[in-house]
Design a protein around this motif. Structure first.
Motif, PDB file in Angstrom:
ATOM      1  N   ASP A 192     -25.779  76.102  20.782  1.00 29.30           N
ATOM      2  CA  ASP A 192     -25.408  75.896  19.382  1.00 29.30           C
ATOM      3  C   ASP A 192     -25.619  77.159  18.565  1.00 29.30           C
ATOM      4  O   ASP A 192     -24.864  77.435  17.620  1.00 29.30           O
ATOM      5  CB  ASP A 192     -26.254  74.772  18.782  1.00 29.30           C
ATOM      6  N   LEU A 193     -26.653  77.924  18.917  1.00 31.34           N
ATOM      7  CA  LEU A 193     -26.943  79.154  18.181  1.00 31.34           C
ATOM      8  C   LEU A 193     -25.773  80.126  18.256  1.00 31.34           C
ATOM      9  O   LEU A 193     -25.361  80.707  17.243  1.00 31.34           O
ATOM     10  CB  LEU A 193     -28.211  79.804  18.742  1.00 31.34           C
ATOM     11  N   VAL A 194     -25.204  80.321  19.443  1.00 26.69           N
ATOM     12  CA  VAL A 194     -24.084  81.243  19.601  1.00 26.69           C
ATOM     13  C   VAL A 194     -22.832  80.700  18.916  1.00 26.69           C
ATOM     14  O   VAL A 194     -22.064  81.450  18.317  1.00 26.69           O
ATOM     15  CB  VAL A 194     -23.821  81.531  21.092  1.00 26.69           C
ATOM     16  N   VAL A 195     -22.635  79.394  18.975  1.00 29.89           N
ATOM     17  CA  VAL A 195     -21.427  78.813  18.384  1.00 29.89           C
ATOM     18  C   VAL A 195     -21.514  78.779  16.861  1.00 29.89           C
ATOM     19  O   VAL A 195     -20.574  79.188  16.162  1.00 29.89           O
ATOM     20  CB  VAL A 195     -21.176  77.396  18.937  1.00 29.89           C
ATOM     21  N   PHE A 196     -22.639  78.332  16.330  1.00 26.93           N
ATOM     22  CA  PHE A 196     -22.706  78.016  14.901  1.00 26.93           C
ATOM     23  C   PHE A 196     -23.653  78.899  14.089  1.00 26.93           C
ATOM     24  O   PHE A 196     -23.657  78.826  12.860  1.00 26.93           O
ATOM     25  CB  PHE A 196     -23.126  76.557  14.712  1.00 26.93           C
ATOM     26  N   GLY A 197     -24.454  79.728  14.735  1.00 32.52           N
ATOM     27  CA  GLY A 197     -25.409  80.525  13.985  1.00 32.52           C
ATOM     28  C   GLY A 197     -24.742  81.492  13.013  1.00 32.52           C
ATOM     29  O   GLY A 197     -23.632  81.972  13.251  1.00 32.52           O
ATOM     30  N   THR A 198     -25.433  81.776  11.915  1.00 26.08           N
ATOM     31  CA  THR A 198     -24.922  82.772  10.982  1.00 26.08           C
ATOM     32  C   THR A 198     -25.032  84.162  11.606  1.00 26.08           C
ATOM     33  O   THR A 198     -25.814  84.394  12.534  1.00 26.08           O
ATOM     34  CB  THR A 198     -25.700  82.737   9.669  1.00 26.08           C
ATOM     35  N   TYR A 199     -24.252  85.078  11.079  1.00 22.33           N
ATOM     36  CA  TYR A 199     -24.161  86.447  11.596  1.00 22.33           C
ATOM     37  C   TYR A 199     -24.691  87.405  10.537  1.00 22.33           C
ATOM     38  O   TYR A 199     -24.321  87.317   9.363  1.00 22.33           O
ATOM     39  CB  TYR A 199     -22.696  86.761  11.908  1.00 22.33           C
ATOM     40  N   ARG A 200     -25.572  88.326  10.963  1.00 19.15           N
ATOM     41  CA  ARG A 200     -26.127  89.310  10.033  1.00 19.15           C
ATOM     42  C   ARG A 200     -26.104  90.691  10.688  1.00 19.15           C
ATOM     43  O   ARG A 200     -26.709  90.895  11.742  1.00 19.15           O
ATOM     44  CB  ARG A 200     -27.564  88.936   9.674  1.00 19.15           C
TER      45      ARG A 200
ATOM     46  N   MET B 112     -24.111  70.857  18.421  1.00 15.35           N
ATOM     47  CA  MET B 112     -23.949  70.055  17.201  1.00 15.35           C
ATOM     48  C   MET B 112     -22.849  69.020  17.406  1.00 15.35           C
ATOM     49  O   MET B 112     -21.821  69.285  18.025  1.00 15.35           O
ATOM     50  CB  MET B 112     -23.629  70.971  16.021  1.00 15.35           C
ATOM     51  N   ASP B 113     -23.055  67.835  16.870  1.00 15.05           N
ATOM     52  CA  ASP B 113     -22.173  66.718  17.151  1.00 15.05           C
ATOM     53  C   ASP B 113     -20.772  66.891  16.585  1.00 15.05           C
ATOM     54  O   ASP B 113     -19.815  66.295  17.070  1.00 15.05           O
ATOM     55  CB  ASP B 113     -22.785  65.419  16.614  1.00 15.05           C
ATOM     56  N   ASP B 114     -20.639  67.690  15.516  1.00 14.32           N
ATOM     57  CA  ASP B 114     -19.332  67.820  14.878  1.00 14.32           C
ATOM     58  C   ASP B 114     -18.524  69.007  15.405  1.00 14.32           C
ATOM     59  O   ASP B 114     -17.521  69.394  14.818  1.00 14.32           O
ATOM     60  CB  ASP B 114     -19.491  67.940  13.366  1.00 14.32           C
ATOM     61  N   ALA B 115     -18.946  69.595  16.509  1.00 16.71           N
ATOM     62  CA  ALA B 115     -18.233  70.743  17.071  1.00 16.71           C
ATOM     63  C   ALA B 115     -16.874  70.319  17.602  1.00 16.71           C
ATOM     64  O   ALA B 115     -16.736  69.274  18.242  1.00 16.71           O
ATOM     65  CB  ALA B 115     -19.051  71.378  18.188  1.00 16.71           C
ATOM     66  N   ARG B 116     -15.853  71.117  17.310  1.00 24.14           N
ATOM     67  CA  ARG B 116     -14.553  70.935  17.947  1.00 24.14           C
ATOM     68  C   ARG B 116     -14.590  71.592  19.321  1.00 24.14           C
ATOM     69  O   ARG B 116     -15.266  72.601  19.527  1.00 24.14           O
ATOM     70  CB  ARG B 116     -13.457  71.577  17.094  1.00 24.14           C
ATOM     71  N   TRP B 117     -13.843  71.073  20.270  1.00 32.27           N
ATOM     72  CA  TRP B 117     -13.936  71.554  21.648  1.00 32.27           C
ATOM     73  C   TRP B 117     -13.623  73.047  21.748  1.00 32.27           C
ATOM     74  O   TRP B 117     -14.217  73.761  22.545  1.00 32.27           O
ATOM     75  CB  TRP B 117     -13.017  70.748  22.555  1.00 32.27           C
ATOM     76  N   TRP B 118     -12.715  73.529  20.916  1.00 27.58           N
ATOM     77  CA  TRP B 118     -12.306  74.933  20.991  1.00 27.58           C
ATOM     78  C   TRP B 118     -13.323  75.867  20.348  1.00 27.58           C
ATOM     79  O   TRP B 118     -13.205  77.089  20.478  1.00 27.58           O
ATOM     80  CB  TRP B 118     -10.929  75.132  20.361  1.00 27.58           C
ATOM     81  N   GLN B 119     -14.322  75.343  19.671  1.00 28.25           N
ATOM     82  CA  GLN B 119     -15.376  76.203  19.131  1.00 28.25           C
ATOM     83  C   GLN B 119     -16.366  76.620  20.206  1.00 28.25           C
ATOM     84  O   GLN B 119     -16.960  77.697  20.137  1.00 28.25           O
ATOM     85  CB  GLN B 119     -16.078  75.493  17.975  1.00 28.25           C
ATOM     86  N   ARG B 120     -16.546  75.774  21.207  1.00 28.73           N
ATOM     87  CA  ARG B 120     -17.432  76.118  22.324  1.00 28.73           C
ATOM     88  C   ARG B 120     -16.674  76.812  23.467  1.00 28.73           C
ATOM     89  O   ARG B 120     -17.278  77.456  24.314  1.00 28.73           O
ATOM     90  CB  ARG B 120     -18.103  74.868  22.881  1.00 28.73           C
ATOM     91  N   ALA B 121     -15.373  76.648  23.479  1.00 33.93           N
ATOM     92  CA  ALA B 121     -14.569  77.137  24.598  1.00 33.93           C
ATOM     93  C   ALA B 121     -14.265  78.622  24.464  1.00 33.93           C
ATOM     94  O   ALA B 121     -14.311  79.201  23.377  1.00 33.93           O
ATOM     95  CB  ALA B 121     -13.265  76.353  24.679  1.00 33.93           C
ATOM     96  N   THR B 122     -13.921  79.223  25.588  1.00 38.37           N
ATOM     97  CA  THR B 122     -13.386  80.584  25.627  1.00 38.37           C
ATOM     98  C   THR B 122     -11.936  80.509  26.087  1.00 38.37           C
ATOM     99  O   THR B 122     -11.619  79.813  27.049  1.00 38.37           O
ATOM    100  CB  THR B 122     -14.209  81.467  26.585  1.00 38.37           C
TER     101      THR B 122
END
Length: 544
Positions: free
Chosen positions: A463-471, A1-11
């Motif tokens: 994107d799914l792992v970074v931004f997907g909802t959790y259930r 997703m274009d609005d992701a901050r770098w630390w949201q994808r990073a480990t």
């Protein structure tokens, strides 16, 4: 997703410098040693390193007692070494995140030396002083985290000063604007050196109102954090992580809600406290309760689904080794280490790896108190044994939950001192380094390192792992953890057996999935549906 901050994808990867790699044979890890091991981190794929304190310090609490915020402790190297670390890490796509220790300083800081010399000194107001109570003793009965009263008397000026940790760590007075300005200027100075952000040590304590008895999450906390953000952090592409042992579901979004203008995320410890005796504390550990653990994790995921951002971790420099605490560090060590990584890294949030976690390092089998080095452990031993606790019982608790479990040297090879140093290490190396070390694990194409590498890449690219909802599913199951992630029409389902026995599990219809195996630790599966039998410590993620 274009609005992701770098630390949201990073480990993230935490380095405890004292125990990572020694370059000069003095038995203490250092910054040149870290530089020499950066390729290990680049190979893992980590995006940033949280560096435990390397500031000048008398080391009463291994660097969490800072005597000069703009200097490097000589045992760790020089400022030129630090600059080289920042540059070498950046060249590998890794940022350096500094540990900001500003609830307290060292009692050897120039500020405190001036503060205790005269009430008229401006620096006197940088700390928290009170006159004696009516009985001539401390102003209240607050206890320090590392044992004893939280107040110490200074005869020269006839006042007590507050220290919520040790007497060598006097609390700073954030109500003083000049003190706050000093801290903001110091942060600017480090940012100018090219760091990627700050992890903020016990930041929930800076807003205290001592006279009202409000220490944790005090009334001024969020004013100070918003001021810090406006003055230092706003508009800069940094990551900020606050540490809070008192934050709750009710207060979390005050720190890291999107519109709050404070922090990016928090380290919260509710899941850690689940295995502590409520009355006796961490040195009287309770058995791991998966249902209680899932409740905490699921609640935090639900909260952060709509706002804020989670940090994902089981290990750090203050905690036991996760494979010993939550997994099984004997026959199923490798598989349970992979399971823990799988269930944590595939949640929503930013994962943090603590050094050695990626090879399944275990707790250390110390059986004498003189083998321990941690201030908290040694003080607790003195207090508890004086109160009648048997030495054997205390040591059992320290082996389970003591901070030195995480602080034994990184195990690089099966050679002398695990390849950590050519000298005598400041704390003993775990005797199992002959079997558990980076060289051995890296030689296995299906080792723990390889599993971490796949998980880190999956987060970076999905994107799914970074931004997907959790259930969550099966929330009351005593042995199985189950959840899925959703983003649009895409889905990832995760199933894990927290046990050394196989378990039959009826996959809920709403969780059932067919597709491809995203990651597994006991053989691939392309479907999770109907009744499945999970092998001991099996974890699998399937994407549709």
């Amino acid at each position: 997703m274009d609005d992701a901050r770098w630390w949201q994808r990073a480990t993230g990867y935490q380095i405890y410098p004292r125990s990572f790699q020694d370059s000069d044979g003095d038995g203490v890890g250092d910054i040149p040693g870290i530089v020499s091991r950066l390729d290990h981190l680049a190979d893992l794929g980590v995006g940033f390193v949280w560096l435990s304190p390397v500031y000048a310090s008398p080391m009463a609490d291994n660097g969490y007692d800072v005597s000069d915020y703009r200097a490097i402790a000589p045992q760790f190297g020089t400022m030129a070494d630090f600059d080289r670390l920042v540059d070498a890490a950046r060249a590998r796509g890794i940022g350096i995140v500094m540990d900001l220790v500003v609830n307290h300083s060292s009692n050897e800081h120039a500020w405190f030396r001036a503060a205790r010399a005269s009430r008229a000194a401006p620096e006197h107001q940088y700390y928290i002083w009170r006159d004696a109570g009516p009985d001539g003793g401390p102003p209240d009965d607050r206890r320090a985290a590392f044992g004893g009263p939280a107040w110490s008397w200074v005869e020269e000026i006839g006042q007590y000063y507050l220290h919520l940790f040790s007497p060598q760590q006097p609390d700073l007075n954030w109500r003083n604007p000049a003190l706050r300005s000093e801290i903001h200027d110091m942060m600017d100075w480090w940012i100018a050196k090219g760091i990627a952000g700050f992890r903020m040590d016990v930041i929930d304590l800076i807003g205290k109102d001592v006279d009202a008895g409000l220490y944790e999450e005090g009334p001024y906390l969020h004013d100070y954090l918003r001021e810090m953000h406006a003055r230092v952090l706003k508009g800069r592409d940094l990551v900020t992580v606050g540490e809070s042992w008192s934050v709750s579901l009710d207060t979390a979004l005050l720190y890291c809600g999107r519109d709050r203008g404070e922090l990016d995320m928090l380290f919260q410890f509710n899941h850690i406290r689940e295995s502590w005796d409520e009355t006796l504390g961490k040195f009287s550990p309770l058995p791991f309760d998966l249902v209680a653990f899932k409740k905490v994790m699921n609640d935090w995921q639900a909260l952060m689904n709509r706002d804020g951002w989670n940090s994902l971790f089981l290990s750090n420099h203050d905690l036991p080794r996760q494979v010993s605490k939550y997994g099984q560090d004997g026959e199923w060590r490798v598989r349970s280490a992979k399971l823990l990584a799988t269930v944590m890294h595939l949640m929503k949030g930013t994962p943090f790896v603590y050094q050695g976690e990626e090879i399944g390092m275990t707790n250390v089998p110390f059986d004498r108190i003189d083998q321990f080095r941690d201030l908290e452990t040694l003080n607790a031993y003195a207090e508890q044994t004086e109160a009648g606790v048997a030495t054997a019982d205390f040591l059992r608790g320290a082996r389970a939950n003591g901070r030195d479990n995480a602080r034994t040297p990184m195990q690089w090879t099966d050679g002398p001192q695990a390849g950590f140093t050519d000298g005598t290490p400041w704390i003993e190396v775990n005797p199992n380094h002959g079997a558990i070390n980076v060289a051995a694990d890296r030689a296995d194409p299906d080792g723990i390192i390889a599993h971490y590498r796949r998980l880190i890449a999956l987060r970076r690219d999905s994107d799914l792992v970074v931004f997907g909802t959790y259930r969550p599913f099966a929330e009351d199951h005593p042995q199985v953890m189950a959840y899925d992630r959703r983003l649009g029409d895409r889905r990832l389902a995760v199933l894990a057996n927290f046990g050394s026995d196989p378990v039959r599990f009826d996959v809920p219809d709403a969780m059932a999935i067919r597709g491809r195996c995203a990651i597994a630790n006991a053989g691939p599966r392309e479907a999770l549906e109907g009744t499945v039998t999970l092998a001991p410590w099996e974890a699998v993620a399937v994407a549709d």
